[in-house]
Design a protein around this motif. Structure first.
Motif, short mmCIF file in Angstrom:
data_model
loop_
_atom_site.label_atom_id
_atom_site.label_comp_id
_atom_site.label_asym_id
_atom_site.label_seq_id
_atom_site.Cartn_x
_atom_site.Cartn_y
_atom_site.Cartn_z
N THR A 56 10.69 9.43 -1.35
CA THR A 56 9.83 10.50 -2.29
C THR A 56 8.35 10.36 -1.70
N LEU A 57 7.71 11.30 -1.15
CA LEU A 57 6.13 11.14 -1.12
C LEU A 57 5.66 11.86 -2.38
N ILE A 58 4.73 11.36 -2.94
CA ILE A 58 4.00 11.70 -4.10
C ILE A 58 2.45 11.69 -4.08
N PRO A 59 2.07 13.07 -3.57
CA PRO A 59 0.44 13.08 -3.34
C PRO A 59 -0.09 12.92 -4.79
N ASP A 60 -1.36 11.97 -4.97
CA ASP A 60 -2.03 12.01 -5.94
C ASP A 60 -3.55 12.22 -5.77
N GLY A 61 -3.68 13.54 -6.11
CA GLY A 61 -4.96 14.24 -5.79
C GLY A 61 -6.26 13.42 -6.46
N ALA A 62 -6.14 13.11 -7.50
CA ALA A 62 -7.12 12.57 -8.46
C ALA A 62 -7.56 11.14 -7.87
N ASN A 63 -6.54 10.43 -7.38
CA ASN A 63 -6.90 9.17 -6.65
C ASN A 63 -7.00 9.03 -5.10
N ARG A 64 -6.77 10.60 -4.65
CA ARG A 64 -7.04 10.90 -3.17
C ARG A 64 -6.10 9.93 -2.28
N ARG A 65 -4.88 9.83 -2.85
CA ARG A 65 -4.03 8.93 -2.00
C ARG A 65 -2.67 9.41 -2.24
N TRP A 66 -1.57 8.72 -1.63
CA TRP A 66 -0.32 8.96 -1.83
C TRP A 66 0.49 7.86 -2.45
N LEU A 67 1.67 7.98 -3.11
CA LEU A 67 2.59 7.19 -3.61
C LEU A 67 3.96 7.31 -2.98
N VAL A 68 4.63 6.43 -2.77
CA VAL A 68 6.19 6.61 -2.07
C VAL A 68 6.96 5.80 -3.13
N ALA A 69 8.07 6.87 -3.52
CA ALA A 69 9.18 6.08 -4.22
C ALA A 69 10.43 5.96 -3.48
N LYS A 70 10.91 4.69 -3.77
CA LYS A 70 12.25 4.61 -2.93
C LYS A 70 13.46 4.84 -4.19
N GLY A 71 14.18 5.72 -4.08
CA GLY A 71 15.14 6.01 -4.93
C GLY A 71 14.39 6.37 -6.36
N ALA A 72 14.86 5.67 -7.49
CA ALA A 72 14.10 5.98 -8.56
C ALA A 72 12.84 4.94 -9.11
N ALA A 73 12.25 4.27 -8.17
CA ALA A 73 11.32 3.21 -8.17
C ALA A 73 10.23 3.47 -7.15
N LEU A 74 9.16 3.19 -7.74
CA LEU A 74 7.62 3.54 -6.97
C LEU A 74 7.92 2.09 -6.04
N ALA A 75 7.56 2.26 -4.83
CA ALA A 75 7.78 1.20 -3.96
C ALA A 75 6.15 0.79 -2.97
N ALA A 76 5.32 2.01 -2.80
CA ALA A 76 4.39 1.81 -2.05
C ALA A 76 3.12 2.81 -2.35
N THR A 77 2.05 2.14 -2.12
CA THR A 77 0.66 3.26 -2.14
C THR A 77 0.22 3.26 -0.85
#
Length: 345
Positions: A56-77
Motif C-alpha cells: 500500500t502506498l501512503i502519501p504523507d503530505g505534511a512530511n512531503r514524502r510517501w510510506l509503503v506498507a507491506k501487508g499490515a506492517a510499514l515497510a519503507a519510506t
C-alpha cells in the motif's frame, strides 16, 4: 480504508492523523506505526492506494514524502527527494500495480481582478521507478472569484484572494490499481475512461436532473457546511461567504466525489439537493454506463472496498464512527442492508 489479502483493513484517519489495522472480523483495532518525521513515521496519512504484492502506498503530505506498507506492517519510506515524489507530490489521485501514480497539477495562473476565472488542471501520471511524467488529460477547474483585499496597514495591497463558487466543483480523476483511469467530466456530466495504455474510451452523457440554485438550496448548503465545519480538520473550501456569487445550477457531483469499487466499477458521489439530504452514489461501469444508484443516509459514507464488498462509515450524533461491511452483488441495492458485521473504530 483498504482491504488486505488477509481480510484485515488498513485505516487512514485524517482527523487524528493516525494509521490503524482493523481485523478481518471488524472486532479489534490496533495502531500502526507512530506520528513523527523519522523513518516509518508519518504526520498526515489520509489516503491509501493499492500496489502490487499486497502493498500500500501512503502519501504523507505534511512530511512531503510517501510510506509503503507491506501487508499490515510499514515497510519503507520514500523520501521527498525521490524523483517520483518530486514529480507528483503528495496530493495523489491514485496508484496502480504497474509502478505508476497519478496526480493533479495546476496549469497556468489565475487572473487577478473582478469576475470569475476557471483554472486549467492537468492529470499527470508518473513512473515510480524514475520519476518520468506524462500528461494524460486536461481538466476544468472549479470557478473561482478573485477579489482584491481591503487595503490597510496590515495587508499587502498587491494581494488578492481567490474564493471558490459555492455548489461548484472541478472535474476529477482517479487511477485504479489495474492501470485504468476515470475522469468525471462536467457540462455534460459523463465519465471518461482511459485504459492502461492511455487510450481514451468513448463515454456517454449521464442523464441527471439539474439542481437549480434557489434560496432553499442556498440555505441547505449553508447548513451542511456549518455541520461539516464542526468536525476538526474538515475542509472549508465550499463555505459560502458574505456577498458570494452563486451558479444558476449546482455541479452534478461533489468535491472528492470519486471512489473505487469492487470489480473495477467507479462510485461517484452526487451533489445532494435540499429535499434529498442523504448521500447518493452513481455506480458507473467501464463502458461509462450507470449500472445502479447507491443511496445512504446523510451520516453514512463509502470509505473503501474489497474483493466483493464495500465499507461504509456510519457517524453517530457524538461524532463517533462505526465501519460496516456490505456484500457487493450484481445489484447492490438489493444487498445494501445485509451488513455482515459492524464495529466501532
Amino acid at each position: 480504508m483498504r482491504e488486505l489479502q488477509s481480510g484485515e483493513l488498513l485505516v487512514a484517519d485524517g482527523i487524528d492523523n493516525q494509521l490503524y489495522v482493523l481485523d478481518a472480523d471488524l472486532r479489534a483495532m490496533r495502531t500502526l506505526g507512530r506520528q513523527g518525521s523519522g523513518p516509518l513515521e508519518y504526520r498526515s496519512p489520509r489516503m491509501l492506494f493499492a500496489l502490487a504484492a499486497d502493498s500500500t502506498l501512503i502519501p504523507d503530505g505534511a512530511n512531503r514524502r510517501w510510506l509503503v506498507a507491506k501487508g499490515a506492517a510499514l515497510a519503507a519510506t520514500v523520501a521527498s527527494g525521490d524523483a517520483a515524489v518530486r514529480s507528483s507530490g503528495a496530493s495523489l489521485v491514485g496508484a496502480d500495480t504497474f509502478a505508476r501514480v497519478a496526480a493533479i497539477r495546476r496549469s497556468g495562473t489565475r487572473t487577478r481582478g473582478a469576475g470569475f476565472t476557471v483554472e486549467s488542471l492537468l492529470v499527470v501520471t508518473t513512473q515510480r521507478r524514475d520519476g518520468r511524467a506524462d500528461t494524460l488529460a486536461r481538466l476544468r477547474g472549479r470557478p473561482v472569484e478573485t477579489r482584491e483585499l481591503e487595503r490597510n496597514t496590515s495587508t499587502n495591497p498587491m494581494m488578492a484572494t481567490a474564493l471558490g463558487m459555492p455548489l461548484e466543483t472541478s472535474e476529477q480523476a482517479l487511477l485504479f490499481e489495474d492501470g485504468w483511469l476515470a475522469i468525471a467530466r462536467l457540462e455534460p456530466y459523463r465519465i471518461e475512461w482511459f485504459d492502461r495504455a492511455g487510450t481514451r474510451m468513448s463515454s456517454a452523457i449521464i442523464p441527471h436532473e439539474p439542481i437549480v440554485v434557489n434560496d432553499a438550496e442556498k440555505r441547505a448548503h449553508a447548513v451542511r457546511i456549518r455541520n461539516q465545519m464542526a468536525i476538526p480538520g474538515a475542509s472549508r473550501s465550499d463555505a459560502p461567504r458574505p456577498g458570494a456569487s452563486w451558479p444558476p445550477v449546482a455541479s452534478p457531483f461533489s468535491d472528492n466525489a470519486l471512489h473505487a469499487g469492487p470489480h473495477g466499477e467507479l462510485l461517484v458521489l452526487r451533489r445532494n439537493s435540499a429535499n434529498a439530504p442523504g448521500r447518493r452514489y452513481d455506480i458507473v461501469t467501464r463502458t461509462g454506463r450507470v449500472r445502479a444508484t447507491l443511496e445512504t443516509a446523510g451520516n453514512e459514507r463509502v470509505v473503501g472496498y474489497g474483493r466483493n464488498a464495500i465499507y461504509v462509515a456510519l457517524e453517530d450524533s457524538n461524532g463517533l464512527s462505526k465501519v460496516r461491511r456490505h456484500t457487493w452483488g450484481a445489484d447492490f441495492r438489493q444487498n445494501k442492508d445485509a451488513a455482515m458485521r459492524s464495529s466501532p473504530f
